[in-house]
Design an enzyme around this catalytic site. Structure first.
Site, PDB file in Angstrom:
ATOM      1  CE1 TYR A   1      -3.780   2.452   0.954  1.00 54.95           C
ATOM      2  CE2 TYR A   1      -2.009   3.510   2.187  1.00 54.95           C
ATOM      3  CZ  TYR A   1      -3.270   3.558   1.634  1.00 54.95           C
ATOM      4  OH  TYR A   1      -4.027   4.697   1.752  1.00 54.95           O
TER       5      TYR A   1
ATOM      6  CD  GLU B   1      -6.079   4.615  -1.007  1.00 53.81           C
ATOM      7  OE1 GLU B   1      -7.107   4.567  -1.707  1.00 53.81           O
ATOM      8  OE2 GLU B   1      -6.111   4.521   0.228  1.00 53.81           O
TER       9      GLU B   1
END
Lengths: 293, 397
Positions: free
Chosen positions: B116, B204
């Site tokens: 992530y 993101e």
């Protein structure tokens, strides 16, 4: 007594010749604010309404008029530069009314203001007023009344609502500060709480917050440890859905952070009285004052 | 503003962020052609809608899933035929679903590891902040709650920018091997440049993957843009897909109004974002349910108020309208005239509660009183009174 602005404030208006700038400059002057200069690049040596000299730069305005506060009405694309111009000229207080300034511009402004003498209020704010002495901003002057309640808020019209409730019930204000609804801005709730806490002319405070960020929680922690004055608060956005920006760029609940419930819990833990609805902000504070008396 | 996955992919490629090979297709022929160009590899076909949960979604034609894997271009064509022009329902779209007008056809990555990686503008520090974790491919909120030690934070100086040593440290913290370091650093730097260049409030990447052959790729990216900065990014503003948005919100934004549709039945028209939120709250407090957030702004014109009011009137689920104005710059008589004008063109069929205070309040009240179109108007004295009257008016008789 008051904080930040009073009868000795000498105001320069950046963007004085624009339509909004001109309109609100007149409103401030009518209220009694001492407007000593205006700035619009390219319009230096003009006179605004025949009484206020206009300069090309804040640097000149500061030298020639001794202005110690600025009101910024410059359009969003150039507003960040205008704030920095006032900071460079060492104007003590910069109040930026302009809304819609890119957040990255404000990020750079904040970084460049580190270690400087100037304080910033806003952007995207109604401004600051010490009733009966000095109004820098777009708030309607007549709803205010001189007194000893300090008001701090992120929002414009919601502040008017709270102030009007206080005034209608006979409670005047020492100073009302609209800190603005953007995610990156100048003075925080906490900065203002500290100022009011030290001001002998302020006996109690109203703190109006809204969803997003953690500024209200920070103020609550400090109040719990350091502030003896009664505080009442209201947090807007109880019913706001997560992930949606509610008008103000800063008003958004994301990743479970910045919820109204979380803020209210923090404020309650600090002994702050919470208004259940925006209609009872003044009554909540008055009840606090009466309980202490 | 949201953008599609394929658009995010294109933005990343502009800054040399490595992604999987592939493109967007709007027709069967295009989809087949792209699959053919990708060659002898497994291909993933993904429905392009803004909502999440596509993989587990169902098409209204009965076809299961908005994400599919196929080996040949003929098979790709066949699966795309079941998706294009069809309505996909996921847990985020609501029962109405969204029409799939485009699909992304890309090489399917053979994933060895998922990471992530996000860059956001942190309001507390007023600086960019990198948030990363070795636990990619899952909800980051879950990771943060269960194992907060697995979340890495790296603050970036807003003036100096992301430093090379910071990217090297991040790469090691995220478990990249020495042989993968160069590609990882290039990807981090590319993401940071993308973040800055488009005035993002967040980029993101979830997941950022290491493939079985050791490549480092951004597999899926989500962008949040700063609406205030869109004026200097016309290319980003052009990516807006109004078909994905609430038509009421689209109409409102055309007139410079800030509107967000909600599920309730009491419509609100308020000046100022804070007061608008507070008005929604007080409606809820008295047992009602707001139908929307609508901020007409500090200096709205009569025309804007008229348009705002029209959006509320035509909304079928609205059972009552509450107008709450505290006039500052905004004058109450301007609001009143705007409402009267709207009621002249679109007939008002639900109760209207009006609370006016502030600048020119008497003139505003007078205008409403004198207008024949406003005969059923319910006047309120203050905010609490207004909310209570609106809640009562919206209740079924």
């Amino acid at each position: 007594m008051s904080v930040l602005v009073d009868k000795s404030t000498r105001l320069v208006v950046q963007g004085i010749t624009g339509s909004a700038g001109a309109f609100h400059t007149r409103q401030c002057m009518d209220y009694g604010t001492n407007v000593v200069a205006g700035v619009t690049p390219g319009k230096g040596s003009q006179m605004f309404d025949g009484k206020v000299p206009v300069f090309d730069t804040v640097w000149e305005a500061r030298q020639k008029t001794g202005c110690n506060a600025s009101m910024v009405f410059v359009p969003a694309p150039s507003a960040a530069d205008s704030i920095l111009e006032a900071v460079d000229a060492e104007v003590e207080l910069v109040v930026c009314i302009t809304e819609g300034i890119p957040v990255m511009d404000m990020m750079r402004v904040k970084a460049l203001m580190r270690g400087k003498k100037s304080r910033l209020i806003g952007p995207n704010c109604p401004g600051i007023i010490t009733p009966g002495a000095c109004k820098i901003g777009i708030m309607p002057g007549y709803i205010h009344k001189p007194g000893n309640i300090g008001v701090i808020s992120r929002s414009g019209t919601l502040t008017y609502e709270a102030v009007w409730q206080l005034t209608s019930r006979g409670y005047g204000q020492s100073t009302c500060i609209g800190i603005g609804g953007d995610p990156i801005h100048g003075l925080s709730h906490l900065d203002c709480v500290k100022l009011f806490n030290e001001d002998p002319g302020t006996d109690a405070m109203v703190l109006i917050g809204e969803i997003g960020g953690s500024a209200e929680e920070e103020a609550a922690d400090w109040i719990k440890a350091n502030c003896k004055k009664p505080v009442a608060a209201f947090i807007a956005g109880m019913t706001a859905p997560p992930g949606r920006r509610m008008g103000h760029a800063g008003a958004i609940v994301s990743g479970g952070k910045g919820t109204a419930a979380g803020k209210i819990e923090a404020l309650k833990a600090a002994g702050i009285a919470i208004a259940d609805t925006p209609a009872t902000i003044a009554d909540t504070l008055i009840a606090q004052l009466k309980a202490r008396a | 503003m949201n953008i599609h996955e394929y658009q995010a992919k294109e933005l990343l490629q502009r800054f040399d962020v490595a992604t999987t090979r592939g493109r967007v297709a709007a027709t069967l022929d295009e989809a087949e052609q792209i699959a053919h160009e990708l060659g002898d590899v497994e291909v993933v076909v993904k429905a392009q809608i803004h909502a999440g949960g596509r993989g587990k979604g169902t098409f209204k034609n009965g076809f299961q899933g908005g994400v599919h894997f196929r080996k040949t271009s003929t098979d790709v064509r066949e699966v795309v035929a079941k998706m294009l022009g069809q309505i996909l329902v996921t847990h985020q779209t609501g029962p109405a679903g969204r029409v799939v007008n485009k699909v992304l056809v890309a090489e399917s990555a053979e994933i060895a590891r998922e990471i992530y990686f996000a860059i956001l503008l942190d309001r507390t520090t007023a600086a960019p902040l990198i948030v990363a974790s070795t636990e990619g491919g899952v909800e980051i909120e879950t990771v943060a709650a269960k194992s907060p030690e697995k979340i890495i934070h790296q603050a970036v100086d807003p003036l100096a920018g992301l430093q090379p040593f910071q990217t090297r440290k991040l790469a090691k913290q995220l478990g990249f091997e020495s042989s993968q370091l160069e590609s990882a650093l290039k990807l981090f730097e590319g993401l940071y440049r993308t973040f800055l260049a488009f005035d993002c409030s967040m980029v993101e990447v979830n997941p950022l993957v290491v493939t079985t052959s050791g490549d480092v790729l951004a597999l899926d990216a989500k962008f949040n843009f700063d609406d205030n900065a869109l004026y200097r990014h016309p290319e980003i503003a052009a990516l807006r897909d109004v078909a994905e948005e609430d038509p009421r919100e689209v109409e409102a934004s055309k007139h410079g109004l800030s509107y967000i549709g909600l599920d309730g039945n009491i419509a609100c028209l308020v000046n100022g974002a804070g007061l608008a939120m507070a008005t929604m709250d007080i409606i809820k407090f008295y047992g009602g349910d707001p139908a929307n957030f609508l901020d007409v702004g500090g200096g709205a014109t009569e025309e804007q108020v008229t348009e705002a009011f029209k959006i509320l009137i035509v909304d079928k689920k609205v059972k009552a309208i509450l107008v709450n104005i505290f006039g500052g710059i905004m004058k109450c008589d301007v609001i009143a005239q705007g409402i009267i004008n709207a009621a002249k063109t679109v007939k008002l069929s639900v109760p209207l509660v009006v609370r006016l205070e502030g600048t020119n309040v008497e003139r505003g009240k007078q205008l409403l009183k004198e207008s024949p179109d406003m005969s059923g108007l319910i006047a309120a004295d203050d905010l609490a009174d207004a909310a209570q009257k609106a809640v009562t008016a919206a209740k079924p008789k």
